[in-house]
Design a protein around this motif. Structure first.
Motif, PDB file in Angstrom:
ATOM      1  N   VAL A   1       0.828  -1.191   0.000  1.00  0.00           N
ATOM      2  CA  VAL A   1       0.000   0.000   0.000  1.00  0.00           C
ATOM      3  C   VAL A   1       0.875   1.257   0.000  1.00  0.00           C
ATOM      4  O   VAL A   1       0.614   2.224  -0.691  1.00  0.00           O
ATOM      5  N   GLU A   2       1.982   1.204   0.750  1.00  0.00           N
ATOM      6  CA  GLU A   2       2.983   2.269   0.717  1.00  0.00           C
ATOM      7  C   GLU A   2       2.397   3.653   0.974  1.00  0.00           C
ATOM      8  O   GLU A   2       2.842   4.639   0.417  1.00  0.00           O
ATOM      9  N   GLY A   3       1.336   3.725   1.795  1.00  0.00           N
ATOM     10  CA  GLY A   3       0.865   5.022   2.236  1.00  0.00           C
ATOM     11  C   GLY A   3      -0.043   5.756   1.262  1.00  0.00           C
ATOM     12  O   GLY A   3      -0.501   6.830   1.549  1.00  0.00           O
ATOM     13  N   ARG A   4      -0.299   5.198   0.096  1.00  0.00           N
ATOM     14  CA  ARG A   4      -1.215   5.887  -0.804  1.00  0.00           C
ATOM     15  C   ARG A   4      -2.007   4.845  -1.581  1.00  0.00           C
ATOM     16  O   ARG A   4      -1.524   3.744  -1.842  1.00  0.00           O
ATOM     17  N   PRO A   5      -3.208   5.205  -1.952  1.00  0.00           N
ATOM     18  CA  PRO A   5      -4.031   4.235  -2.659  1.00  0.00           C
ATOM     19  C   PRO A   5      -3.361   3.820  -3.961  1.00  0.00           C
ATOM     20  O   PRO A   5      -2.671   4.621  -4.601  1.00  0.00           O
ATOM     21  N   PRO A   6      -3.600   2.587  -4.373  1.00  0.00           N
ATOM     22  CA  PRO A   6      -2.900   2.082  -5.560  1.00  0.00           C
ATOM     23  C   PRO A   6      -3.258   2.839  -6.833  1.00  0.00           C
ATOM     24  O   PRO A   6      -2.499   2.862  -7.771  1.00  0.00           O
ATOM     25  N   ASP A   7      -4.447   3.466  -6.885  1.00  0.00           N
ATOM     26  CA  ASP A   7      -4.824   4.137  -8.119  1.00  0.00           C
ATOM     27  C   ASP A   7      -4.475   5.624  -8.110  1.00  0.00           C
ATOM     28  O   ASP A   7      -4.861   6.367  -8.998  1.00  0.00           O
ATOM     29  N   ASP A   8      -3.776   6.046  -7.087  1.00  0.00           N
ATOM     30  CA  ASP A   8      -3.407   7.449  -6.957  1.00  0.00           C
ATOM     31  C   ASP A   8      -2.598   7.934  -8.165  1.00  0.00           C
ATOM     32  O   ASP A   8      -2.914   8.960  -8.777  1.00  0.00           O
ATOM     33  N   ALA A   9      -1.573   7.170  -8.502  1.00  0.00           N
ATOM     34  CA  ALA A   9      -0.705   7.579  -9.618  1.00  0.00           C
ATOM     35  C   ALA A   9      -1.467   7.550 -10.939  1.00  0.00           C
ATOM     36  O   ALA A   9      -1.286   8.424 -11.793  1.00  0.00           O
ATOM     37  N   ALA A  10      -2.341   6.550 -11.095  1.00  0.00           N
ATOM     38  CA  ALA A  10      -3.107   6.451 -12.344  1.00  0.00           C
ATOM     39  C   ALA A  10      -4.056   7.642 -12.477  1.00  0.00           C
ATOM     40  O   ALA A  10      -4.200   8.227 -13.553  1.00  0.00           O
ATOM     41  N   LEU A  11      -4.698   7.997 -11.373  1.00  0.00           N
ATOM     42  CA  LEU A  11      -5.597   9.156 -11.402  1.00  0.00           C
ATOM     43  C   LEU A  11      -4.819  10.430 -11.723  1.00  0.00           C
ATOM     44  O   LEU A  11      -5.269  11.272 -12.508  1.00  0.00           O
ATOM     45  N   ALA A  12      -3.664  10.562 -11.091  1.00  0.00           N
ATOM     46  CA  ALA A  12      -2.855  11.765 -11.333  1.00  0.00           C
ATOM     47  C   ALA A  12      -2.448  11.842 -12.803  1.00  0.00           C
ATOM     48  O   ALA A  12      -2.439  12.920 -13.404  1.00  0.00           O
ATOM     49  N   GLU A  13      -2.109  10.706 -13.381  1.00  0.00           N
ATOM     50  CA  GLU A  13      -1.710  10.700 -14.779  1.00  0.00           C
ATOM     51  C   GLU A  13      -2.881  11.085 -15.684  1.00  0.00           C
ATOM     52  O   GLU A  13      -2.731  11.862 -16.632  1.00  0.00           O
ATOM     53  N   ARG A  14      -4.062  10.546 -15.371  1.00  0.00           N
ATOM     54  CA  ARG A  14      -5.236  10.916 -16.179  1.00  0.00           C
ATOM     55  C   ARG A  14      -5.541  12.409 -16.014  1.00  0.00           C
ATOM     56  O   ARG A  14      -5.857  13.097 -16.983  1.00  0.00           O
ATOM     57  N   ALA A  15      -5.448  12.876 -14.780  1.00  0.00           N
ATOM     58  CA  ALA A  15      -5.720  14.300 -14.534  1.00  0.00           C
ATOM     59  C   ALA A  15      -4.681  15.162 -15.240  1.00  0.00           C
ATOM     60  O   ALA A  15      -4.987  16.235 -15.760  1.00  0.00           O
ATOM     61  N   ARG A  16      -3.463  14.676 -15.254  1.00  0.00           N
ATOM     62  CA  ARG A  16      -2.388  15.421 -15.925  1.00  0.00           C
ATOM     63  C   ARG A  16      -2.715  15.629 -17.401  1.00  0.00           C
ATOM     64  O   ARG A  16      -2.360  16.628 -18.002  1.00  0.00           O
ATOM     65  N   ARG A  17      -3.412  14.642 -17.962  1.00  0.00           N
ATOM     66  CA  ARG A  17      -3.779  14.748 -19.386  1.00  0.00           C
ATOM     67  C   ARG A  17      -5.072  15.529 -19.586  1.00  0.00           C
ATOM     68  O   ARG A  17      -5.569  15.620 -20.703  1.00  0.00           O
ATOM     69  N   GLY A  18      -5.643  16.035 -18.481  1.00  0.00           N
ATOM     70  CA  GLY A  18      -6.813  16.906 -18.614  1.00  0.00           C
ATOM     71  C   GLY A  18      -8.132  16.279 -18.227  1.00  0.00           C
ATOM     72  O   GLY A  18      -9.184  16.870 -18.462  1.00  0.00           O
ATOM     73  N   ASP A  19      -8.097  15.067 -17.641  1.00  0.00           N
ATOM     74  CA  ASP A  19      -9.324  14.382 -17.268  1.00  0.00           C
ATOM     75  C   ASP A  19      -9.868  14.966 -15.951  1.00  0.00           C
ATOM     76  O   ASP A  19      -9.337  14.713 -14.873  1.00  0.00           O
ATOM     77  N   GLU A  20     -10.944  15.743 -16.063  1.00  0.00           N
ATOM     78  CA  GLU A  20     -11.490  16.402 -14.870  1.00  0.00           C
ATOM     79  C   GLU A  20     -12.087  15.408 -13.887  1.00  0.00           C
ATOM     80  O   GLU A  20     -12.079  15.634 -12.677  1.00  0.00           O
ATOM     81  N   ARG A  21     -12.637  14.313 -14.385  1.00  0.00           N
ATOM     82  CA  ARG A  21     -13.237  13.326 -13.474  1.00  0.00           C
ATOM     83  C   ARG A  21     -12.151  12.672 -12.610  1.00  0.00           C
ATOM     84  O   ARG A  21     -12.358  12.401 -11.432  1.00  0.00           O
ATOM     85  N   ALA A  22     -11.011  12.438 -13.218  1.00  0.00           N
ATOM     86  CA  ALA A  22      -9.901  11.877 -12.434  1.00  0.00           C
ATOM     87  C   ALA A  22      -9.458  12.875 -11.376  1.00  0.00           C
ATOM     88  O   ALA A  22      -9.169  12.518 -10.226  1.00  0.00           O
ATOM     89  N   PHE A  23      -9.433  14.146 -11.765  1.00  0.00           N
ATOM     90  CA  PHE A  23      -9.021  15.159 -10.792  1.00  0.00           C
ATOM     91  C   PHE A  23     -10.056  15.269  -9.668  1.00  0.00           C
ATOM     92  O   PHE A  23      -9.701  15.437  -8.500  1.00  0.00           O
ATOM     93  N   GLU A  24     -11.317  15.138 -10.026  1.00  0.00           N
ATOM     94  CA  GLU A  24     -12.373  15.172  -9.013  1.00  0.00           C
ATOM     95  C   GLU A  24     -12.134  14.068  -7.978  1.00  0.00           C
ATOM     96  O   GLU A  24     -12.265  14.283  -6.771  1.00  0.00           O
ATOM     97  N   GLU A  25     -11.768  12.887  -8.465  1.00  0.00           N
ATOM     98  CA  GLU A  25     -11.466  11.783  -7.543  1.00  0.00           C
ATOM     99  C   GLU A  25     -10.291  12.138  -6.637  1.00  0.00           C
ATOM    100  O   GLU A  25     -10.284  11.852  -5.445  1.00  0.00           O
ATOM    101  N   LEU A  26      -9.288  12.756  -7.222  1.00  0.00           N
ATOM    102  CA  LEU A  26      -8.116  13.147  -6.425  1.00  0.00           C
ATOM    103  C   LEU A  26      -8.507  14.157  -5.346  1.00  0.00           C
ATOM    104  O   LEU A  26      -8.017  14.099  -4.222  1.00  0.00           O
ATOM    105  N   VAL A  27      -9.388  15.075  -5.710  1.00  0.00           N
ATOM    106  CA  VAL A  27      -9.833  16.068  -4.715  1.00  0.00           C
ATOM    107  C   VAL A  27     -10.549  15.353  -3.577  1.00  0.00           C
ATOM    108  O   VAL A  27     -10.282  15.612  -2.401  1.00  0.00           O
ATOM    109  N   ARG A  28     -11.446  14.442  -3.923  1.00  0.00           N
ATOM    110  CA  ARG A  28     -12.185  13.714  -2.874  1.00  0.00           C
ATOM    111  C   ARG A  28     -11.229  12.934  -1.976  1.00  0.00           C
ATOM    112  O   ARG A  28     -11.392  12.888  -0.770  1.00  0.00           O
ATOM    113  N   MET A  29     -10.240  12.313  -2.592  1.00  0.00           N
ATOM    114  CA  MET A  29      -9.319  11.471  -1.830  1.00  0.00           C
ATOM    115  C   MET A  29      -8.422  12.287  -0.898  1.00  0.00           C
ATOM    116  O   MET A  29      -8.060  11.837   0.186  1.00  0.00           O
ATOM    117  N   HIS A  30      -8.051  13.482  -1.330  1.00  0.00           N
ATOM    118  CA  HIS A  30      -7.021  14.218  -0.590  1.00  0.00           C
ATOM    119  C   HIS A  30      -7.518  15.476   0.109  1.00  0.00           C
ATOM    120  O   HIS A  30      -6.735  16.174   0.743  1.00  0.00           O
TER     121      HIS A  30
END
Lengths: 184, 244
Positions: A1-30
């Motif tokens: 687990v290493e202190g962060r959810p396993p899909d954290d990096a995947a969400l960040a990568e999608r958000a980096r490419r402009g995916d607002e839904r992925a960023f929304e998930e990141l906001v909820r998580m953090h």
């Protein structure tokens, strides 16, 4: 687990490419750790909410420069900490740490933890008073390391310091806190 | 962990933190589509432009005749710093494109991911560049007097810098900028920059102005380029502070 959810990096990568839904998930998580960090650094709920909100907006704008595969949380917390510092300074609130401890219910527990039970009311008050007397750098490092329970690496990233600096500065801040508390 | 450390952890768990508000709707309503940077040229191309333009800038500032005209522009406490002005016009390739997107100072403050430091005198032009660097240009792109750069998430790697550029005509002087370690570079305009949070070099060897002061503090890398001595550079650096 290493202190962060396993899909954290995947969400960040999608958000980096402009995916607002992925960023929304990141906001909820953090948003919880973002708000808590800002609150402990500013001592004000309204300032913390503004700092966390602004930090998420800035993170969105800065995501194209976010390093692929890097952990999102420390990167976000650095932006949060910067915003919190900015607001604290603008409000001239350098010395005011208006935190208080709850009487009996530690965060997330129905009853006091063993550590919580050990920290009596008097000591809690003394610790808060002593923390408020420390300078900003000392207080920030102790806040990150102990109140927020961030690792040395996370603290280093959140405060923009080297890991070795975190270690040495923490030791010095603890010494000063100990002398303020009168606990040796 | 000592007793004091355990007490702090326990205190953190007992702190009365207000209920966390749901930030999501407001954040989503605010963000909108991301702003695009300048036409997104490749980093290699940008670096190439930067090297050419900054080499020209360095050459310009090194012209002896250009130093005869001085203009007092920076008030720092009771002192004033004299910076070269009225440089001859030269065909600087396109300095602006190497600095980034031109914005207003207010816009830079709003969009910056870190608290900007400013001199008392507002810059003539402001740019947002690669690595979220905020550039303050005093003068104009063909007659630059002073450049101030602030880059987040980097730190000065002094040993690497000294190792890379020491000798070869570049003078390297370790200095203290308000307690933070820094380096003053003069002589041949070689340059090695910062390392990012992953330990990677943010910018490799480049050519900048003749004299450059570099330092980092609280996770932000700063550099000031111009034609000045160590003392003047340090005074400028120490007067660079948050003003909002």
């Amino acid at each position: 687990v290493e202190g962060r959810p396993p899909d954290d990096a995947a969400l960040a990568e999608r958000a980096r490419r402009g995916d607002e839904r992925a960023f929304e998930e990141l906001v909820r998580m953090h948003q919880s750790i973002a708000f808590r960090t800002a609150y402990l650094l500013t001592g004000s709920a309204s300032e913390a909410e503004e700092a966390a909100h602004t930090a998420f907006v800035k993170a969105w704008q800065a995501l194209p420069r976010f390093r692929r595969g890097a952990p999102f949380k420390p990167w976000l917390l650095r932006i949060v900490a910067n915003e919190a510092h900015n607001r604290r300074r603008s409000a001239g609130r350098r010395e005011a740490l208006r935190l208080r401890a709850t009487a009996a219910h530690p965060r997330g527990d129905a009853a006091p933890s063993p550590e919580g039970a050990a920290v009596g009311r008097e000591l809690r008050g003394k610790l808060l008073d002593a923390l408020a007397k420390l300078d900003e750098r000392d207080r920030d490092i102790l806040t990150c390391r102990y109140l927020l329970e961030l690792s040395e690496i996370e603290t280093a990233e959140a405060l923009g310091l080297r890991r070795g600096t975190v270690k040495s500065r923490t030791a010095r801040a603890l010494e000063r806190l100990r002398s303020e508390v009168g606990d040796d | 962990m000592t007793e004091l450390e355990r007490s702090l952890v326990a205190l953190g768990r007992e702190l009365a933190v207000p209920e966390v508000p749901d930030l999501t709707p407001r954040v989503l309503a605010t963000i909108g589509p991301r702003r695009r940077r300048l036409a997104a040229p490749s980093r290699r191309l940008v670096l190439a432009f930067a090297l050419v333009a900054l080499a020209l800038l360095g050459a310009t500032l090194a012209i002896p005749d250009a130093r005869s005209a001085l203009l007092r522009i920076f008030d720092i406490g009771a002192e004033r710093i004299e910076i070269v002005d009225e440089l001859p016009e030269i065909p600087v390739a396109d300095l602006e494109s190497t600095l980034g997107e031109r914005v207003t100072l207010d816009e830079a403050r709003d969009r910056s991911t870190f608290p900007l430091r400013e001199l008392e005198t507002p810059p003539d032009r402001v740019y947002l560049g690669e690595h979220d660097t905020v550039w303050f240009l005093y003068g104009d792109p063909v007659s630059p007097r002073l450049l101030v750069a602030q880059t987040p998430f980097v730190r000065l790697d002094e040993p690497a810098l000294v190792k890379k550029i020491a000798g070869e005509g570049t003078r390297v002087e370790s200095v203290s900028v308000g307690g933070a370690r820094g380096v003053f570079l003069s002589g041949d305009p070689h340059f090695f920059f910062y390392v990012d949070e992953n330990g990677d070099a943010v910018s490799d060897t480049a050519r900048l102005a003749r004299d450059t002061l570099v330092w980092s503090e609280a996770g932000v890398g700063y550099r000031i380029e111009g034609d000045f001595g160590t003392g003047e550079a340090l005074e400028l650096a120490e007067s660079l502070r948050q003003r909002r």
